[in-house]
Design a protein around this motif. Structure first.
Motif, PDB file in Angstrom:
ATOM      1  N   ASP A   1     -11.239  23.010   6.261  1.00 23.76           N
ATOM      2  CA  ASP A   1     -10.832  21.602   6.605  1.00 23.76           C
ATOM      3  C   ASP A   1     -11.046  20.445   5.564  1.00 23.76           C
ATOM      4  O   ASP A   1     -11.743  19.652   5.624  1.00 23.76           O
ATOM      5  CB  ASP A   1     -11.446  21.218   7.982  1.00 23.76           C
ATOM      6  N   ASP A   2     -10.920  20.990   4.369  1.00 26.25           N
ATOM      7  CA  ASP A   2     -10.777  20.031   3.227  1.00 26.25           C
ATOM      8  C   ASP A   2     -12.488  19.724   2.814  1.00 26.25           C
ATOM      9  O   ASP A   2     -12.704  18.615   2.310  1.00 26.25           O
ATOM     10  CB  ASP A   2     -10.181  18.800   3.448  1.00 26.25           C
ATOM     11  N   LEU A   3     -13.276  20.278   3.739  1.00 26.82           N
ATOM     12  CA  LEU A   3     -14.321  20.111   3.253  1.00 26.82           C
ATOM     13  C   LEU A   3     -15.228  21.363   2.517  1.00 26.82           C
ATOM     14  O   LEU A   3     -15.059  22.555   2.843  1.00 26.82           O
ATOM     15  CB  LEU A   3     -15.288  20.239   4.490  1.00 26.82           C
ATOM     16  N   ALA A   4     -15.767  21.115   1.365  1.00 22.86           N
ATOM     17  CA  ALA A   4     -16.493  22.340   0.720  1.00 22.86           C
ATOM     18  C   ALA A   4     -18.009  22.430   1.102  1.00 22.86           C
ATOM     19  O   ALA A   4     -18.566  21.478   1.060  1.00 22.86           O
ATOM     20  CB  ALA A   4     -16.565  21.896  -0.887  1.00 22.86           C
ATOM     21  N   ARG A   5     -18.103  23.338   1.529  1.00 26.12           N
ATOM     22  CA  ARG A   5     -19.788  23.806   1.796  1.00 26.12           C
ATOM     23  C   ARG A   5     -20.318  24.648   0.835  1.00 26.12           C
ATOM     24  O   ARG A   5     -19.629  25.772   0.362  1.00 26.12           O
ATOM     25  CB  ARG A   5     -19.799  24.395   2.990  1.00 26.12           C
ATOM     26  N   PHE A   6     -21.382  24.211   0.036  1.00 22.63           N
ATOM     27  CA  PHE A   6     -21.895  25.172  -1.051  1.00 22.63           C
ATOM     28  C   PHE A   6     -23.432  25.176  -0.987  1.00 22.63           C
ATOM     29  O   PHE A   6     -24.020  24.186  -0.552  1.00 22.63           O
ATOM     30  CB  PHE A   6     -21.316  25.086  -2.322  1.00 22.63           C
ATOM     31  N   GLN A   7     -23.794  26.084  -1.719  1.00 21.98           N
ATOM     32  CA  GLN A   7     -25.452  26.223  -2.029  1.00 21.98           C
ATOM     33  C   GLN A   7     -25.563  26.168  -3.297  1.00 21.98           C
ATOM     34  O   GLN A   7     -24.964  26.825  -4.127  1.00 21.98           O
ATOM     35  CB  GLN A   7     -25.891  27.235  -1.386  1.00 21.98           C
ATOM     36  N   VAL A   8     -26.603  25.151  -3.828  1.00 20.41           N
ATOM     37  CA  VAL A   8     -26.662  25.175  -5.288  1.00 20.41           C
ATOM     38  C   VAL A   8     -28.240  25.219  -5.611  1.00 20.41           C
ATOM     39  O   VAL A   8     -28.953  24.457  -4.867  1.00 20.41           O
ATOM     40  CB  VAL A   8     -25.817  23.967  -5.910  1.00 20.41           C
ATOM     41  N   VAL A   9     -28.579  25.963  -6.789  1.00 21.71           N
ATOM     42  CA  VAL A   9     -29.825  26.015  -7.120  1.00 21.71           C
ATOM     43  C   VAL A   9     -29.940  25.289  -8.471  1.00 21.71           C
ATOM     44  O   VAL A   9     -29.411  25.768  -9.516  1.00 21.71           O
ATOM     45  CB  VAL A   9     -30.691  27.332  -7.440  1.00 21.71           C
ATOM     46  N   LEU A  10     -30.744  24.021  -8.456  1.00 25.64           N
ATOM     47  CA  LEU A  10     -30.783  23.305  -9.691  1.00 25.64           C
ATOM     48  C   LEU A  10     -32.135  23.972 -10.627  1.00 25.64           C
ATOM     49  O   LEU A  10     -33.062  24.404  -9.960  1.00 25.64           O
ATOM     50  CB  LEU A  10     -30.908  22.025  -9.241  1.00 25.64           C
ATOM     51  N   SER A  11     -32.102  23.310 -11.765  1.00 25.74           N
ATOM     52  CA  SER A  11     -33.274  24.012 -12.793  1.00 25.74           C
ATOM     53  C   SER A  11     -34.475  23.100 -12.577  1.00 25.74           C
ATOM     54  O   SER A  11     -35.526  23.440 -12.702  1.00 25.74           O
ATOM     55  CB  SER A  11     -32.648  23.947 -14.184  1.00 25.74           C
ATOM     56  N   ASP A  12     -34.188  21.771 -12.243  1.00 26.15           N
ATOM     57  CA  ASP A  12     -35.409  21.004 -12.042  1.00 26.15           C
ATOM     58  C   ASP A  12     -34.882  19.585 -10.979  1.00 26.15           C
ATOM     59  O   ASP A  12     -33.832  19.584 -10.772  1.00 26.15           O
ATOM     60  CB  ASP A  12     -35.915  20.378 -13.380  1.00 26.15           C
ATOM     61  N   GLN A  13     -35.843  19.020 -10.866  1.00 29.54           N
ATOM     62  CA  GLN A  13     -35.443  17.821 -10.079  1.00 29.54           C
ATOM     63  C   GLN A  13     -34.555  16.813 -10.611  1.00 29.54           C
ATOM     64  O   GLN A  13     -33.717  16.330  -9.854  1.00 29.54           O
ATOM     65  CB  GLN A  13     -36.685  16.981  -9.480  1.00 29.54           C
ATOM     66  N   ASP A  14     -34.757  16.519 -11.750  1.00 28.54           N
ATOM     67  CA  ASP A  14     -33.725  15.900 -12.667  1.00 28.54           C
ATOM     68  C   ASP A  14     -32.406  16.150 -12.448  1.00 28.54           C
ATOM     69  O   ASP A  14     -31.207  15.078 -12.393  1.00 28.54           O
ATOM     70  CB  ASP A  14     -34.038  15.410 -13.920  1.00 28.54           C
ATOM     71  N   ALA A  15     -32.090  17.476 -12.305  1.00 22.42           N
ATOM     72  CA  ALA A  15     -30.710  17.951 -12.162  1.00 22.42           C
ATOM     73  C   ALA A  15     -29.949  17.584 -10.786  1.00 22.42           C
ATOM     74  O   ALA A  15     -28.765  17.705 -10.920  1.00 22.42           O
ATOM     75  CB  ALA A  15     -30.464  19.535 -12.424  1.00 22.42           C
ATOM     76  N   PHE A  16     -30.714  16.793  -9.941  1.00 23.24           N
ATOM     77  CA  PHE A  16     -29.885  16.635  -8.891  1.00 23.24           C
ATOM     78  C   PHE A  16     -29.377  15.322  -8.881  1.00 23.24           C
ATOM     79  O   PHE A  16     -28.028  15.128  -8.352  1.00 23.24           O
ATOM     80  CB  PHE A  16     -31.292  16.080  -7.530  1.00 23.24           C
ATOM     81  N   TYR A  17     -29.563  14.307 -10.040  1.00 27.71           N
ATOM     82  CA  TYR A  17     -29.025  13.276 -10.298  1.00 27.71           C
ATOM     83  C   TYR A  17     -27.702  13.663 -10.826  1.00 27.71           C
ATOM     84  O   TYR A  17     -26.700  13.168 -10.561  1.00 27.71           O
ATOM     85  CB  TYR A  17     -29.672  12.466 -11.215  1.00 27.71           C
ATOM     86  N   ASP A  18     -27.606  14.727 -11.750  1.00 23.72           N
ATOM     87  CA  ASP A  18     -26.449  15.377 -12.436  1.00 23.72           C
ATOM     88  C   ASP A  18     -25.570  15.884 -11.361  1.00 23.72           C
ATOM     89  O   ASP A  18     -24.303  15.734 -11.317  1.00 23.72           O
ATOM     90  CB  ASP A  18     -26.831  16.401 -13.408  1.00 23.72           C
ATOM     91  N   LEU A  19     -26.013  16.527 -10.209  1.00 24.37           N
ATOM     92  CA  LEU A  19     -25.273  16.943  -9.268  1.00 24.37           C
ATOM     93  C   LEU A  19     -24.504  15.917  -8.236  1.00 24.37           C
ATOM     94  O   LEU A  19     -23.227  15.938  -8.184  1.00 24.37           O
ATOM     95  CB  LEU A  19     -26.007  17.780  -8.221  1.00 24.37           C
TER      96      LEU A  19
END
Lengths: 256, 387
Positions: B284-302
């Protein structure tokens, strides 16, 4: 810590359990009585009045046997029951020490043996209309010393129960072995006095059937009785301790 | 998961198995070998840890890890092949009877008591066996019965009680001798939720109010996480972790997130550039995903990657491990990444626990379902989210 408190606790527990299993308790008594009644009435049918001569000896023998079994089997059965119930390790973790707890428990079984022995004795005397000399000052010390050697053997079996848990058949067999020890002809073969129960049984026969008082019994025979009582009790405790160490080494205390 | 009003927040236990100034239990190089020669089986190998007075420590491990053997060596019920055990300052090997003046243990659960005796008869019996005169500790027994909610059952034979009540009686009998140190093997096994909570509440009360030291083993990680200050995790007979529960969970925390965003062309590649995408579904035009980041700062990039692709952030969850995840991680056949003295987190496997995340205009906060634990700092986002 008070051994009186420990004795009371173990005795109270035993009384509650006996009351909780009334059929089992009464059956034990009934079986012992019926065994005697079978011998008495069977013997009377076969031998007629002749059995009357040996009746006092048979009654005393049964009296000793009842008490010896109660004390001997009680020690071993306690271990098996506690292991099955899951309470054995709790008893082990007593600051009194496991051996002491089991020793006090043995005293409870000894007192119990007096109760059952008294009931059976009364029933046998009523059935046969016999009379025996029941001088308490003579009978009680002799019974205690006699049963002490059976308790010693009971501790050996208790040790085996600690390690092997299920040994009912083994001590079931020994129960009947006790009969032979009680009837052993110590007067004819003095060496037999070194066996458990034999000397005590012989002295009780004289005390109860002939009315010989404790202080009139030969000192050497009393000394043998004391020596065998202490000796077998000590052997039992040592064997129990060895078995306990083995059970702890192999992690068997909590198993059943 | 922690969260009830009786959790161990603010416990005074030392972290990481440090030897405190007042150790109630010391295991030092404990080893147990069954059998000899080629048939010898090592059940416990060089197990060392301490437990301070008033501390609640969980001894965990899969079946056969050596938990029960370790506890029984500490109690002198099993002799150690090597090493020493000290309880209440007393060497277990040389002075067992003195140890038993301070110790209570529930090793067989409800089987630890006499089912034919009434509750109070059991209490009296175990107090007497423990060296106390039952007459002198009757008040304490009343308190125990009251605390465990079985006062009205005092004169009822144990066999007539429910399993939970029997277990409570067993615990009461363990404490009937006024023990300083209590060992409990699977204390909540088979209990319903309410009974389990009652038991847990009483354990925490004992530790906090009466300064009783508790060593417990359990397979119930929720119970351990709620109750214990610290855990000692055994694997194959050895200590693989000895840490405060919070520290252990934090060390194993991952920067893993589950997001729901409007799907836009190029979004997946943009997200993949910020971390490892572990699942991706579009519906329904919604993407659901799980992502593992390398560190907390990467959350901003995400978050930037989502925005730059014109996608709307509908919701996100942080995925934090709980004690069970850590336990599985440490005791699985795969090589564990945490060491006894210095646990390390690994990021190569997703974890199972899902702390709901709510977002507001300022800062996302982790709303742990039981409200007592927060995740590591999470970067702010101005994205809207589910409440």
């Amino acid at each position: 810590m008070s051994y009186r408190v420990l004795l009371e606790a173990l005795a109270r527990k035993r009384v509650v359990i006996l009351k909780e299993y009334p059929v089992n308790t009464l059956t034990q008594l009934a079986v012992t009585y019926l065994f005697f009644a079978g011998i008495f009435f069977g013997g009377k049918a076969v031998a007629g009045p002749a059995i009357t001569d040996s009746l006092p000896g048979i009654i005393v023998g049964f009296f000793v046997w009842t008490m010896a079994i109660t004390a001997f089997a009680g020690a071993a059965r306690s271990i098996m029951q506690e292991a099955q119930w899951g309470t054995l390790e709790q008893l082990y973790m007593s600051p009194y020490g496991f051996e002491r707890v089991m020793a006090v428990n043995a005293v409870v079984r000894l007192l119990e043996s007096f109760a059952w022995g008294g009931v059976i004795l009364a029933a046998m005397l009523a059935t046969t209309r016999q009379t025996l000399s029941l001088d308490v000052l003579t009978v009680v010390p002799l019974v205690v010393l006699t049963v002490a050697s059976a308790l010693g053997i009971g501790f050996v079996f208790a040790g085996l129960a600690l390690v092997y848990k299920r040994i009912e058949n083994l001590f079931g067999l020994f129960n009947f072995g006790l009969l032979f020890l009680i009837a052993a002809p110590v007067d004819e073969y003095p060496a037999l006095a070194a066996l458990p129960l034999t000397q005590g049984s012989a002295l009780l026969q004289r005390a109860m059937t002939d009315g010989v008082a404790l202080w009139n019994l030969p000192a050497i025979e009393l000394a043998i009785l004391v020596a065998t009582a202490v000796g077998y009790a000590a052997v039992g405790m040592v064997a129990f301790r060895v078995a306990e160490a083995r059970a702890r080494r192999d992690g068997l205390l909590g198993q059943y | 998961m922690t969260g009830s009003s009786y959790t161990n927040e603010g416990g005074t236990a030392p972290s990481g198995g440090d030897t405190g100034s007042n150790p109630a239990v010391v295991a030092d190089g404990l080893r147990k070998t069954y059998g000899d020669g080629d048939d010898a089986v090592v059940a416990v190998d060089d197990v060392s840890f301490t437990v301070d007075a008033g501390e609640i420590v969980g001894v965990l491990g899969p079946n056969g890890a050596g938990k029960t053997t370790t506890i029984k060596m500490l109690l002198g019920l099993v002799t150690s092949t090597a090493g020493t055990a000290t309880v209440a300052g007393v060497d277990v090997a040389t002075n067992q009877r003195a140890v038993y003046e301070h110790v209570g243990a529930m090793l067989e659960g409800a089987r630890n008591v006499y089912w034919r005796l009434s509750v109070r008869e059991n209490l009296k019996f175990f107090a007497a066996i423990g060296g106390a005169d039952p007459v002198n500790v009757r008040d304490r027994h009343d308190e125990l019965l009251d605390a465990l909610g079985i006062t009205e059952k005092a004169d009822v034979p144990v066999r007539e009680l429910s399993r939970g009540q029997k277990q409570k009686v067993a615990l009461a009998c363990t404490l009937a001798r006024d023990a300083d140190v209590v060992f409990l093997d699977e204390p909540t096994l088979g209990l319903d939720v309410e009974s389990s909570l009652d038991l847990q509440r009483e354990l925490v009360r004992l530790a906090r109010e009466d300064d009783v030291t508790v060593v417990l083993s359990s397979h119930d990680m929720d119970v351990v996480e709620r109750v214990c200050d610290r855990v000692v995790i055994l694997g194959d007979g050895s200590v693989v972790a000895d840490e405060r529960v919070d520290d252990l969970v934090e060390v194993f925390a991952t920067q893993a997130y589950r997001l729901r965003v409007s799907n836009e062309p190029g979004l997946r590649d943009a997200v993949a550039a910020t971390g490892t995408v572990e699942s991706w579904t579009v519906e329904d035009d919604l993407a659901r995903f799980q992502v593992v980041l390398s560190d907390q700062d990467a959350f901003y990039d995400l978050v930037d990657a989502v925005r730059e692709n014109g996608a709307d952030l509908e919701s996100f969850e942080s995925i934090d491990p709980d004690l069970e995840d850590v336990f599985v991680e440490l005791t699985s056949d795969d090589e564990p990444t945490a060491r006894h003295d210095e646990p390390t987190a690994r990021h190569d496997e997703p974890t199972a626990r899902h702390d709901e995340v709510t977002t507001n205009d300022d800062e996302p906060t982790v709303a742990d379902t039981e409200g007592t634990r927060t995740s590591p700092e999470t970067p702010a986002t101005d994205g809207g989210g589910e409440s």
